[in-house]
Design an enzyme around this catalytic site. Structure first.
Site, short mmCIF file in Angstrom:
data_model
loop_
_atom_site.label_atom_id
_atom_site.label_comp_id
_atom_site.label_asym_id
_atom_site.label_seq_id
_atom_site.Cartn_x
_atom_site.Cartn_y
_atom_site.Cartn_z
CE LYS A 180 12.22 -46.50 55.25
NZ LYS A 180 10.96 -47.16 54.98
C1 LIG Z 1 9.46 -46.84 54.77
C2 LIG Z 1 8.40 -47.21 55.72
C3 LIG Z 1 7.29 -47.98 55.36
C4 LIG Z 1 7.02 -48.35 53.94
O1 LIG Z 1 8.05 -49.04 53.32
P1 LIG Z 1 8.19 -48.95 51.70
O2 LIG Z 1 9.24 -49.97 51.42
O3 LIG Z 1 8.61 -47.57 51.36
O4 LIG Z 1 6.87 -49.31 51.13
C5 LIG Z 1 6.40 -48.33 56.33
N1 LIG Z 1 6.55 -47.95 57.61
C6 LIG Z 1 7.58 -47.19 58.00
C7 LIG Z 1 7.71 -46.80 59.43
C8 LIG Z 1 8.53 -46.77 57.07
O5 LIG Z 1 9.54 -45.99 57.44
#
Ligand SMILES: *Cc1c(COP(=O)(O)O)cnc(C)c1O
Length: 375
Positions: A180
């Site tokens: 991210k």
């Molecule tokens: C990455 C993501 C999540 C989940 O986040 P994690 O930290 O991997 O649990 C939820 N929603 C979206 C749109 C994402 O891209």
């Protein structure tokens, strides 16, 4: 192999983690409070509760909203499955509504058609970093007497009509997974404009424990006493990871600027490839781009994916529509129900986008794409 995403960790991050790991507090300490305060600097001052992942943030946000059996949660199918799965886990019925052609984000008109008196939360996702139409969705949620939740796993740092992500919804969830826009390895946060919702989120993150004697049922039990009034989990993000998060937040302006540069470079280099539809650039938003979601003719998508992977370029498809997962199919959701989201899925190809990606890497990827279509 050129990865599709890769975190950026520098010496300042390493030093922050090294300091934190020798602190007396490994978890539940001051670095957590500091990271939460630092996050509020990005959300228009709205406070945050740090948790162990973006998925935990969604679970916590829905729990804070009181989501449970007998309720509907309206959301987009064009997202990572956790957006919907966490509501289903709490016993709610997930009601999907289609997305907008331009952005891939929840379509306010479709959401308005999907809400019922049982709808308690409307959940938007800022696909690729670009915000959903939060003003129109606010009207839909208010009209239904529901809370508005924004899954902002992609979009910390994005502003919409001058207001930052974190200030647009009743509850906003963030992810700090390795791919991210900033990372704590695994991590996430819930942000809320409502002190009451935030307090409930903070409780759910920590087993629902009540330590304040003024709120306890049996405060005379003793100075050690703590009690549980509603069930919760341990979703606490440790100090070591919060220290990494605070360090990464200091670098976030540079991350966002570099991602914008790379994204613009893709736009320019692919503009003359007729088969490629570039991501749309919403003019009422200042976008922190998480993905570069190109769209190509659906009959070419798989071959292009394999062509790029074979050439050592990590590409990805974001996302398999949530309602296609067998767990939702088994509940009666059908392919074809959400044609805009499904067409997005069939055409979508995320090209590599990360802070350490070089201009020459972008050019090579674009040459490969151009070569594929002209070859
Ligand atoms: C990455 C993501 C999540 C989940 O986040 P994690 O930290 O991997 O649990 C939820 N929603 C979206 C749109 C994402 O891209």
């Amino acid at each position: 192999m050129l990865p599709y995403a890769r975190q950026s960790v520098d010496e300042s991050d390493v030093a922050a983690v090294a300091r934190a790991v020798t602190d007396p507090y490994l978890t539940t300490g001051p670095a957590v409070t500091r990271f939460e305060a630092d996050l509020a600097g990005w959300t228009g001052g709205n406070p945050a509760v740090a948790v162990t992942s973006g998925t935990a943030a969604l679970h916590t946000a829905y729990a804070a909203a009181g989501v449970g059996p007998g309720q509907d949660v309206v959301t987009t199918p064009f997202t990572f499955v956790a957006t919907a799965a966490t509501a289903a886990l709490l016993g709610a019925r997930v009601v999907f509504a289609d997305v907008e052609e331009a952005t891939g984000c929840l379509d306010p008109a479709a959401a308005a058609a999907a809400v019922t008196p049982r709808t308690t939360v409307v959940t938007a996702v800022d696909y690729a970093g670009a915000p959903a139409d939060m003003d129109a969705l606010r009207q839909v949620a208010d009209g239904a007497g529901a809370l508005l939740l924004e899954d902002a796993a992609h979009s910390i740092g994005t502003t919409w009509r001058g207001r930052p992500v974190g200030a647009l919804a009743d509850l906003t969830t963030l992810s700090f997974f390795a791919t991210k826009n900033l990372t704590t390895a695994e991590g996430g946060a819930v942000v809320s404009t409502s002190p009451d919702l935030l307090a409930r989120a903070a409780g759910f993150r920590n087993h629902g424990l009540v330590r304040d004697p003024a709120r306890q049922r049996w405060p005379d039990e003793g100075p050690w006493h703590q009690e549980v009034h509603s069930f919760g989990l341990n979703y606490r993000l440790p100090d070591v990871l919060c220290a990494l998060g605070s360090s990464q937040l200091r670098r976030l302006p540079a991350f966002i600027a570099r991602r914008a540069e790379l994204s613009a470079r893709y736009d320019a280099a692919l503009a003359d490839v007729a088969e490629v539809t570039l991501p749309s650039r919403p003019h009422d938003a200042d976008v922190a781009w998480h993905l570069y979601p190109a769209r190509v003719p659906e009959e070419a998508r798989r071959a292009l994916f394999e062509h790029l992977r074979a050439a050592g370029v990590g590409v990805q498809v974001n996302y398999v529509p949530a309602h296609w997962h067998p767990v939702f199919a088994d509940l009666g959701y059908r392919r074809g129900e959400f044609p805009v989201a499904e067409r997005w899925y069939r055409q979508e190809l995320s090209l590599p986008l990360f802070v350490g990606l070089g201009d020459a890497d972008v050019d090579r990827v674009c040459d490969l794409v151009r070569g594929f279509f002209s070859g």
